[in-house]
Design an enzyme around this catalytic site. Structure first.
Site, PDB file in Angstrom:
ATOM      1  N   THR A  57       0.856  -1.181   0.000  1.00  0.00           N
ATOM      2  CA  THR A  57       0.000   0.000   0.000  1.00  0.00           C
ATOM      3  C   THR A  57       0.898   1.239   0.000  1.00  0.00           C
ATOM      4  O   THR A  57       1.994   1.218   0.564  1.00  0.00           O
ATOM      5  CB  THR A  57      -0.952   0.028   1.212  1.00  0.00           C
ATOM      6  OG1 THR A  57      -0.175   0.086   2.404  1.00  0.00           O
ATOM      7  CG2 THR A  57      -1.871  -1.193   1.226  1.00  0.00           C
ATOM      8  N   PRO A  59       0.967   4.229   1.663  1.00  0.00           N
ATOM      9  CA  PRO A  59       1.513   4.757   2.926  1.00  0.00           C
ATOM     10  C   PRO A  59       2.539   3.811   3.569  1.00  0.00           C
ATOM     11  O   PRO A  59       3.564   4.255   4.074  1.00  0.00           O
ATOM     12  CB  PRO A  59       0.285   4.911   3.830  1.00  0.00           C
ATOM     13  CG  PRO A  59      -0.875   4.972   2.906  1.00  0.00           C
ATOM     14  CD  PRO A  59      -0.503   4.112   1.738  1.00  0.00           C
ATOM     15  N   CYS A  60       2.273   2.511   3.515  1.00  0.00           N
ATOM     16  CA  CYS A  60       3.199   1.543   4.119  1.00  0.00           C
ATOM     17  C   CYS A  60       4.515   1.510   3.350  1.00  0.00           C
ATOM     18  O   CYS A  60       5.592   1.433   3.942  1.00  0.00           O
ATOM     19  CB  CYS A  60       2.567   0.157   4.152  1.00  0.00           C
ATOM     20  SG  CYS A  60       1.045   0.098   5.127  1.00  0.00           S
ATOM     21  N   SER A  61       4.418   1.588   2.030  1.00  0.00           N
ATOM     22  CA  SER A  61       5.617   1.562   1.202  1.00  0.00           C
ATOM     23  C   SER A  61       6.424   2.847   1.301  1.00  0.00           C
ATOM     24  O   SER A  61       7.594   2.871   0.926  1.00  0.00           O
ATOM     25  CB  SER A  61       5.239   1.286  -0.255  1.00  0.00           C
ATOM     26  OG  SER A  61       4.742  -0.038  -0.372  1.00  0.00           O
TER      27      SER A  61
END
Length: 172
Positions: A57, A59-61
């Site tokens: 995703t 934001p996570c990346s």
């Protein structure tokens, strides 16, 4: 008030807090997609646990590379391991690790494939509208011998403020 907030969020259990021991929900999967090999509750020394809603995703990346970039600084402060925990299968977490080029010896990507750890920690939420199932909230915890020393939880899943690597590093 927190009880009301938990009720509104649909939480039945207690949320992991400073001074708590990590839950013993079983081993998470790192390199073996069929068997869990890392039990966060039994890790010795100082470790960082980073919960993310989903591999790949945006934001996570954008959040996770900060932990890889700062890994040497975390290690210099005595951190033995940084554990990225996602409610995904082990194939996905390992592919994500490769895609991010996260090749640092203290950084580990773990699959909480059925969400048991996230739920036991009281840090899960219903993301079925976007991600198809319950997922981990975005959090970062500084843990020493299985006991939470500091924990930071984002108010909104897409936010990366209090859980950014440089913010957590300041509390180690």
């Amino acid at each position: 008030m927190s009880g009301l907030v938990d009720k509104l969020k649909g939480k039945a259990g207690k949320t992991l807090s400073k001074g708590d021991k990590l839950p013993t929900s079983g081993a998470l999967k790192e390199d073996n997609p069929e068997k869990g090999t890392v039990d966060l509750a039994t890790l010795s020394g100082k470790n960082i646990i980073v919960g993310v809603p989903g591999a790949f995703t945006p934001p996570c990346s954008s959040q996770v590379p900060g932990y890889v970039e700062h890994a040497d600084q975390f290690a210099a402060k005595g951190v033995k391991g940084i554990y990225i925990v996602a409610v995904n299968d082990a194939f996905t977490t390992q592919a994500w690790k490769e895609k991010l080029g996260a090749n640092h010896s203290i950084v580990h990507f773990l699959a909480d494939d059925n969400g048991a750890f996230s739920k036991a920690a009281g840090l899960d939420f219903d993301a079925s509208g976007l991600l198809g199932n319950h997922r981990s909230q975005r959090y970062a915890a500084v843990v020493d011998n299985g006991v939470v020393q500091h924990i930071f939880v984002e108010d909104q899943a897409p936010s990366v403020t209090v859980t950014a690597a440089d913010k957590v590093l300041a509390h180690v």
